[in-house]
Design a protein around this motif. Structure first.
Motif, PDB file in Angstrom:
ATOM      1  N   TYR A   1      -0.119   8.182   0.035  1.00  0.00           N
ATOM      2  CA  TYR A   1      -0.298   8.817  -1.258  1.00  0.00           C
ATOM      3  C   TYR A   1      -0.499  10.327  -1.057  1.00  0.00           C
ATOM      4  CZ  TYR A   1      -3.132  10.642  -5.137  1.00  0.00           C
ATOM      5  OH  TYR A   1      -3.664  11.340  -6.181  1.00  0.00           O
ATOM      6  N   LEU A   2      -1.296  10.774  -0.244  1.00  0.00           N
ATOM      7  CA  LEU A   2      -1.779  12.196  -0.023  1.00  0.00           C
ATOM      8  C   LEU A   2      -0.590  12.952   0.475  1.00  0.00           C
ATOM      9  CD1 LEU A   2      -5.315  12.012   1.467  1.00  0.00           C
ATOM     10  CD2 LEU A   2      -4.581  12.825  -0.954  1.00  0.00           C
TER      11      LEU A   2
ATOM     12  N   GLY B   1       0.752  -1.477  -0.137  1.00  0.00           N
ATOM     13  CA  GLY B   1      -0.080  -0.105  -0.084  1.00  0.00           C
ATOM     14  C   GLY B   1       0.817   1.250   0.177  1.00  0.00           C
ATOM     15  N   GLY B   2       1.767   1.305   0.878  1.00  0.00           N
ATOM     16  CA  GLY B   2       2.739   2.538   0.900  1.00  0.00           C
ATOM     17  C   GLY B   2       3.518   2.736  -0.277  1.00  0.00           C
ATOM     18  N   GLY B   3       4.081   1.597  -1.025  1.00  0.00           N
ATOM     19  CA  GLY B   3       4.922   1.615  -2.084  1.00  0.00           C
ATOM     20  C   GLY B   3       3.936   2.279  -3.314  1.00  0.00           C
ATOM     21  N   LEU B   4       2.644   1.548  -3.269  1.00  0.00           N
ATOM     22  CA  LEU B   4       1.724   2.202  -4.547  1.00  0.00           C
ATOM     23  C   LEU B   4       1.466   3.459  -4.267  1.00  0.00           C
ATOM     24  CD1 LEU B   4      -0.860  -0.564  -5.227  1.00  0.00           C
ATOM     25  CD2 LEU B   4       0.852   0.348  -6.632  1.00  0.00           C
ATOM     26  N   GLY B   5       1.196   4.028  -2.923  1.00  0.00           N
ATOM     27  CA  GLY B   5       0.823   5.457  -2.587  1.00  0.00           C
ATOM     28  C   GLY B   5       1.908   6.476  -2.818  1.00  0.00           C
TER      29      GLY B   5
ATOM     30  N   GLY C   1      -5.875   0.610   3.574  1.00  0.00           N
ATOM     31  CA  GLY C   1      -5.927   1.721   4.644  1.00  0.00           C
ATOM     32  C   GLY C   1      -4.244   2.729   4.544  1.00  0.00           C
ATOM     33  N   VAL C   2      -3.156   1.763   4.209  1.00  0.00           N
ATOM     34  CA  VAL C   2      -1.938   2.562   4.232  1.00  0.00           C
ATOM     35  C   VAL C   2      -1.781   3.630   2.972  1.00  0.00           C
ATOM     36  CG1 VAL C   2       0.325   1.984   3.919  1.00  0.00           C
ATOM     37  CG2 VAL C   2      -0.717   0.794   5.706  1.00  0.00           C
ATOM     38  N   PHE C   3      -2.293   2.961   2.088  1.00  0.00           N
ATOM     39  CA  PHE C   3      -2.352   3.443   0.619  1.00  0.00           C
ATOM     40  C   PHE C   3      -2.455   5.456   0.823  1.00  0.00           C
ATOM     41  CE2 PHE C   3      -4.032   5.576  -3.147  1.00  0.00           C
ATOM     42  CZ  PHE C   3      -3.302   5.086  -4.230  1.00  0.00           C
ATOM     43  N   PHE C   4      -3.803   5.692   1.291  1.00  0.00           N
ATOM     44  CA  PHE C   4      -4.086   7.073   1.277  1.00  0.00           C
ATOM     45  C   PHE C   4      -3.420   8.136   2.028  1.00  0.00           C
ATOM     46  CE2 PHE C   4      -7.965   4.864  -0.562  1.00  0.00           C
ATOM     47  CZ  PHE C   4      -8.116   5.691  -1.544  1.00  0.00           C
TER      48      PHE C   4
ATOM     49  N   VAL D   1       3.851  10.403  -9.227  1.00  0.00           N
ATOM     50  CA  VAL D   1       3.354  10.522 -10.728  1.00  0.00           C
ATOM     51  C   VAL D   1       2.370  11.532 -10.625  1.00  0.00           C
ATOM     52  CG1 VAL D   1       2.187   9.260 -12.441  1.00  0.00           C
ATOM     53  CG2 VAL D   1       3.953   8.186 -11.273  1.00  0.00           C
ATOM     54  N   ASN D   2       1.676  11.608  -9.675  1.00  0.00           N
ATOM     55  CA  ASN D   2       0.562  12.678  -9.709  1.00  0.00           C
ATOM     56  C   ASN D   2       1.048  13.917  -9.532  1.00  0.00           C
ATOM     57  OD1 ASN D   2      -2.146  13.630  -7.647  1.00  0.00           O
ATOM     58  ND2 ASN D   2      -2.278  13.294  -9.808  1.00  0.00           N
ATOM     59  N   SER D   3       2.225  14.305  -8.915  1.00  0.00           N
ATOM     60  CA  SER D   3       2.681  15.598  -8.501  1.00  0.00           C
ATOM     61  C   SER D   3       3.649  15.930  -9.556  1.00  0.00           C
ATOM     62  CB  SER D   3       3.208  15.624  -7.232  1.00  0.00           C
ATOM     63  OG  SER D   3       4.068  14.465  -7.068  1.00  0.00           O
TER      64      SER D   3
END
Lengths: 328, 261
Positions: free
Chosen positions: A204-205, A140-144, A198-201, A150-152
């Motif tokens: 990511y944010l 989750g953390g890696g994906l986030g 749960g970890v992703f958001f 990428v998003n920024s």
């Protein structure tokens, strides 16, 4: 008053240098926490830190001018309440006022601890839980983290992007448990999905916001100095976003433990959560309490690990520099 | 890097004696030409049909009130802003993006707080960056602070570090956007004297944007008065740099420039 305290010099060698401030690296941090009441909720696990629980150590090591040495009576007060509480609890259990079905005696928890340690069950459950938590965190953390970059990246280039999963973030992710069980079954993958989601958001944010808040002037300076995109990220963008990323990681850890408990209680055969669930079904309240304490210990250790990383990685940050560093 | 390949005949001008031959041939300073440059942000014209020629090794000061387009002018030369009309050329080559032989000093030093001073100066890295960064730090008299964090330095020292960082790449064009603005009086004159000294060694073409007339008179060969996105007036200063402090002619010139601004 000066005291010798090991610290590293800029080449990473450990030195014994006089430091006028607090003795232990954790100590000043905790003092800072005290000054910020809004922070206490997030920093709750750190209160298990031994340094905090033993204020006597502080004064006996030569004193810390930051936190005034507490008088002995003050210290006794700090300890009096927990000790009295434990003693009262134990007495109530022994005298039969507190049924073991409701709450076990503290001594029973200690006995349960010894038994489960000796038959290896506790270690096994704990290791399974740690592994599950770490795998979920990495996925989750890696994906986030990657999606945050990428998003920024587009935002750095001056464009605005629309991909803002605000709605997804606002939704409590544990609410999707029935769906997750339908998708994955009562399986390891269900637990991993819950933890990762749960970890992703938070990761990511915080990665995205951290990168977006990096001073544009610094990025422009890097470009004027001829840095490649990779060097720009390695030397300017990611270090600039690091405080935010680490804050996201600490928040993610809290979510991670929560998701772990829920996932294990719902679906797993092994792990502390399932140990608690099974013990609860068998009315073994002492084992339930043991599992809760185990979770608390893990959470505290994980938080300390991130704080250690923060301390190492943010050595440049004015808030982590000691007077010694600035005075030069 | 295209600027090493395309080089029109600037060489005859520079090569005059044995001393000039010893200079690195790639590092001669270059001319900057703006031809009828217009740039607007929204409905506001920031640069209006601005034409300008700056000779190699010349030091030009652009003086004007805030918002007259000084910063946009510098950023356009640097390739950080595009132009709506007209052309900017350095050494005869149209500017389309950033150039490796151009450096920009900003009002704020823009140091990376997570890097030591030495790593800030050698931010571009490359072979032997540490030695070159140390040499540049020596030039700005901050060699002994090489291993400090930027937060431990004063504003003036930080700006000197920024200057060292610009000098490391041996720029042929140095653009300065009010670099002395945040500095106190002693640090300001210190940095000015430093610039005068370094000009001789580094041979860059310099453009300094400033609101301070006296500063322009201390440093520049030519002072341009900018108003509403165009050059309103210009003054050439003949007095040698060393004699400027007490020159009555300059005091007179200062009065007429102040009247023009």
């Amino acid at each position: 008053m000066k005291q010798l305290h090991p610290r590293r010099n800029r080449r990473g060698l450990k030195l014994m240098t006089p430091v006028e401030e607090a003795g232990h690296p954790w100590e000043s941090d905790l003092a800072a926490d005290d000054a910020v009441p809004s922070d206490t909720l997030r920093d709750e696990p750190a209160r298990f830190s031994a340094v905090r629980l033993l204020p006597a150590l502080r004064s006996s090591r030569g004193g810390a001018p930051v936190a005034k040495p507490r008088p002995l009576g003050d210290m006794a007060l700090t300890w009096l309440l927990p000790v009295l509480l434990l003693a009262g609890w134990e007495a109530a259990s022994r005298l039969g006022y507190l049924a073991p079905r409701i709450l076990p005696a503290p001594s029973a928890v200690v006995l349960a601890f010894r038994e489960n340690l000796q038959n290896g069950a506790l270690i096994h459950h704990t290791l399974i839980s740690i592994q599950r938590a770490l795998v979920g965190l990495v996925i989750g953390g890696g994906l986030g983290f990657m999606l945050g970059i990428v998003n920024s990246a587009a935002a750095i280039g001056g464009k605005r992007t629309g991909l803002t999963p605000r709605m997804l973030r606002a939704m409590p992710h544990l609410a999707v448990i029935p769906l997750v069980i339908l998708w994955f079954g009562r399986d390891e993958s269900a637990a991993l999905f819950l933890i990762s989601a749960g970890v992703f958001f938070p990761v990511y944010l915080n990665t995205r916001n951290g990168i977006r808040s990096v001073d544009r002037g610094l990025i422009e300076m890097g470009r004027v100095c001829g840095l490649s995109t990779g060097a720009l990220y390695a030397r300017i963008i990611l270090p600039g976003a690091l405080p935010s990323i680490l804050a996201g990681l600490r928040y993610a850890l809290g979510v991670m433990w929560l998701a772990l408990i829920v996932a294990e209680t719902v679906s797993a055969k092994w792990g502390i959560g399932s140990m608690i669930k099974n013990a609860g079904a068998a009315a073994q309240t002492d084992v339930v309490l043991l599992g809760i304490l185990d979770f608390a210990l893990l959470a505290a250790l994980a938080d300390m690990a991130v704080r250690w990383i923060e301390r190492r990685a943010l050595a440049w940050h004015p808030s982590t520099q000691t007077g010694f560093e600035v005075a030069r | 890097m295209k600027w090493t390949a395309i080089r029109p005949g600037r060489r005859q001008m520079e090569v005059e004696g044995p001393a000039a031959v010893q200079l690195d041939p790639v590092r001669e300073s270059v001319a900057i030409t703006l031809d009828d440059v217009t740039r607007s942000f929204g409905r506001r014209d920031v640069l209006r049909a601005l034409s300008l020629h700056i000779a190699p090794n010349e030091f030009v000061a652009v003086v004007g009130r805030s918002g007259c387009g000084k910063t946009t002018l510098l950023r356009t030369i640097a390739g950080l802003e595009s132009v709506d009309h007209g052309q900017v050329a350095i050494d005869g080559v149209p500017v389309v993006g950033l150039r490796r032989d151009l450096q920009l000093l900003c009002p704020e030093p823009r140091l990376l707080p997570w890097h030591r001073i030495i790593a800030n100066v050698g931010i571009a890295r490359g072979q032997g960056w540490r030695g070159r960064a140390l040499a540049a730090l020596t030039e700005v008299e901050l060699r002994e602070r090489a291993d400090d964090w930027p937060s431990a330095l004063s504003v003036g020292q930080k700006q000197r570090v920024a200057l060292a960082r610009a000098l490391v790449s041996r720029p042929r064009v140095l653009l300065m956007d009010e670099p002395f603005d945040a500095l106190g009086v002693p640090a300001r004159s210190e940095l000015q004297q430093l610039l005068i000294r370094l000009r001789g060694d580094y041979r860059f073409t310099a453009v300094l944007a400033t609101r301070d007339v006296r500063e322009a008179l201390t440093l520049a060969d030519r002072v341009l008065i900018m108003r509403d996105g165009a050059v309103a007036k210009e003054f050439t200063i003949q007095t040698p740099l060393q004699l400027r402090r007490a020159s009555p002619a300059l005091a007179h010139l200062e009065q007429s420039i102040l009247a023009a601004v």
